[in-house]
Motif scaffolding. Structure first.
Motif, PDB file in Angstrom:
ATOM      1  N   PHE A  23       0.827  -1.203   0.000  1.00  0.00           N
ATOM      2  CA  PHE A  23       0.000   0.000   0.000  1.00  0.00           C
ATOM      3  C   PHE A  23       0.865   1.259   0.000  1.00  0.00           C
ATOM      4  O   PHE A  23       0.588   2.219  -0.728  1.00  0.00           O
ATOM      5  N   VAL A  24       1.912   1.255   0.807  1.00  0.00           N
ATOM      6  CA  VAL A  24       2.822   2.404   0.851  1.00  0.00           C
ATOM      7  C   VAL A  24       3.507   2.593  -0.497  1.00  0.00           C
ATOM      8  O   VAL A  24       3.693   3.724  -0.968  1.00  0.00           O
ATOM      9  N   CYS A  26       2.289   1.855  -3.422  1.00  0.00           N
ATOM     10  CA  CYS A  26       1.314   2.436  -4.343  1.00  0.00           C
ATOM     11  C   CYS A  26       1.175   3.941  -4.117  1.00  0.00           C
ATOM     12  O   CYS A  26       1.131   4.724  -5.076  1.00  0.00           O
ATOM     13  N   LEU A  27       1.095   4.352  -2.844  1.00  0.00           N
ATOM     14  CA  LEU A  27       1.006   5.778  -2.546  1.00  0.00           C
ATOM     15  C   LEU A  27       2.259   6.523  -2.998  1.00  0.00           C
ATOM     16  O   LEU A  27       2.174   7.653  -3.505  1.00  0.00           O
ATOM     17  N   TRP A  30       2.069   7.292  -6.655  1.00  0.00           N
ATOM     18  CA  TRP A  30       1.223   8.447  -6.953  1.00  0.00           C
ATOM     19  C   TRP A  30       1.934   9.757  -6.614  1.00  0.00           C
ATOM     20  O   TRP A  30       1.768  10.756  -7.328  1.00  0.00           O
ATOM     21  N   LEU A  31       2.712   9.751  -5.555  1.00  0.00           N
ATOM     22  CA  LEU A  31       3.480  10.956  -5.226  1.00  0.00           C
ATOM     23  C   LEU A  31       4.515  11.256  -6.306  1.00  0.00           C
ATOM     24  O   LEU A  31       4.712  12.425  -6.680  1.00  0.00           O
ATOM     25  N   TYR A  34       2.724  12.745  -9.136  1.00  0.00           N
ATOM     26  CA  TYR A  34       2.293  14.118  -8.831  1.00  0.00           C
ATOM     27  C   TYR A  34       3.441  15.111  -8.988  1.00  0.00           C
ATOM     28  O   TYR A  34       3.281  16.168  -9.613  1.00  0.00           O
ATOM     29  N   LEU A  70      -6.641   9.487  -7.388  1.00  0.00           N
ATOM     30  CA  LEU A  70      -6.235   8.546  -6.339  1.00  0.00           C
ATOM     31  C   LEU A  70      -7.454   7.923  -5.661  1.00  0.00           C
ATOM     32  O   LEU A  70      -7.496   6.712  -5.422  1.00  0.00           O
ATOM     33  N   LEU A  74      -8.524   4.006  -5.512  1.00  0.00           N
ATOM     34  CA  LEU A  74      -8.787   3.293  -4.259  1.00  0.00           C
ATOM     35  C   LEU A  74     -10.224   2.758  -4.223  1.00  0.00           C
ATOM     36  O   LEU A  74     -10.470   1.664  -3.712  1.00  0.00           O
ATOM     37  N   ALA A 102      -4.487  -1.937  -7.089  1.00  0.00           N
ATOM     38  CA  ALA A 102      -3.841  -0.659  -6.811  1.00  0.00           C
ATOM     39  C   ALA A 102      -2.434  -0.620  -7.395  1.00  0.00           C
ATOM     40  O   ALA A 102      -2.005   0.402  -7.940  1.00  0.00           O
ATOM     41  N   SER A 106      -1.285   1.963 -10.178  1.00  0.00           N
ATOM     42  CA  SER A 106      -0.362   2.981  -9.654  1.00  0.00           C
ATOM     43  C   SER A 106       0.996   2.956 -10.330  1.00  0.00           C
ATOM     44  O   SER A 106       1.713   3.964 -10.291  1.00  0.00           O
TER      45      SER A 106
END
Length: 335
Positions: A23-24, A26-27, A30-31, A34, A70, A74, A102, A106
């Motif tokens: 999960f981390v 995937c985030l 996205w960062l 961005y 995002l 999710l 995800a 991602s």
């Protein structure tokens, strides 16, 4: 504790630590997207439905657009997880379907931050649930109507989702729920959506929202293979390899699941093949078909890594995860 039990626990993939770092990861992807402004700003296209092009003109700033993308990702992952849980596609309780979906979304920069299919994925997953719950129910008229209605709603933003209707009819036939009543109900489901669209066109004296999407739906343009970067092909190939391995495992160990689950998983394999087939037929919307293909691919891959254990399976999982993230970094770096 037996040696086999200790061996299985040692190489178990579905652990809390695995869930957290997937999960981390995937985030973090996205960062990265961005900060590199990948896919932003979001533009409409000539071949896209007028509603999607209108939404592109009113999207807020970069931060809000990425946040919306995002949250949609999710949300799609959550629906994949709920469908897997409610239909018991995987024998054990696992969050891997959520995390694999995800991960697939991602780590592909073509999906950042928003695509027309982002909402279509919601509609397709909910339609799949309606289809699966109509199993062996020839009187499931309401569910057939709801499934087609959801596909029709999704087509307002991404018209190519209508191409999945024949596959749904095949699924209804395989699940013994296809009758003249359910077939007509599905046609009425799509017809309901476009009856309102036609009414709006008459009111606005503009028939382009009705005619333009259908004109593009029947405009086949084969994918130009040389036009895709090598890194993009590697990411697609990695999903295909994992999906093929998972599908072969299901087909060669089909009697380990009950008949209902086997038929559901077989339909997901067909859905995956259908998505990749249209990926090559519609160059103008190939990324969206790949996003749809991530739905069955995530469940099939999660099924494989849940039911199969061992040091080689454990190693394959972590190597694949590392490759997905590495390919994204290379793609963004080269961009």
């Amino acid at each position: 504790m037996s040696l086999a039990s200790h061996y299985g626990q040692r190489y178990q993939i579905g652990t809390q630590a695995t869930y957290v770092y997937m999960f981390v990861a995937c985030l973090a992807c996205w960062l990265l997207g961005y900060f590199t402004s990948t896919g932003y700003p979001v533009y409409g296209e000539v071949t896209a439905p007028p509603l999607w092009n209108a939404l592109c003109t009113v999207l807020p700033g970069k931060s809000w657009t990425y946040l919306i993308g995002l949250l949609l990702m999710l949300g799609g992952a959550f629906f994949v997880h709920r469908a897997n849980y409610a239909l018991m596609l995987i024998r054990e309780k696992s969050y891997l379907p959520f995390l694999f979906y995800a991960l697939f979304i991602s780590t592909n920069p073509d999906f950042f931050p928003l695509k027309a299919s982002s909402v279509g994925v919601f509609c397709l997953i909910l339609a799949l649930y309606q289809l699966f719950t109509a199993y062996h129910d020839p009187d499931a008229v309401v569910k057939a109507y709801n499934a087609a209605l959801l596909i029709g709603i999704g087509s307002l933003l991404w018209v190519y989702i209508l191409g999945f209707l024949p596959l749904f009819w095949l699924g209804m036939y395989n699940f013994r729920s296809l009758t003249w009543r359910t077939l007509l109900a599905s046609l009425f489901g799509v017809g309901t959506v476009y009856w309102f669209v036609l009414g709006w066109c008459v009111y606005a004296h503009d028939f382009s929202p009705f005619t333009l999407p259908f004109a593009n739906l029947f405009k086949i343009r084969l994918l130009t293979v040389v036009g895709i970067a090598g890194i993009d092909w590697l990411q697609i190939l990695l999903i295909v390899i994992l999906s093929v391995i998972a599908s072969m495992n299901i087909l060669t160990h089909e009697y380990e699941d009950n008949l209902r689950t086997r038929q559901f998983l077989s339909f997901l394999i067909m859905l995956l093949a259908w998505s990749f087939g249209q990926f090559f037929l519609y160059e103008q919307s190939s990324e969206e078909f790949l996003a749809i293909g991530c739905v069955p691919a995530s469940i099939l891959t999660a099924h494989f890594f849940t039911v199969k254990r061992g040091k080689y399976i454990y190693g394959l999982f972590h190597v694949a995860l590392l490759l997905f993230i590495t390919l994204l970094i290379f793609h963004l770096w080269s961009f």
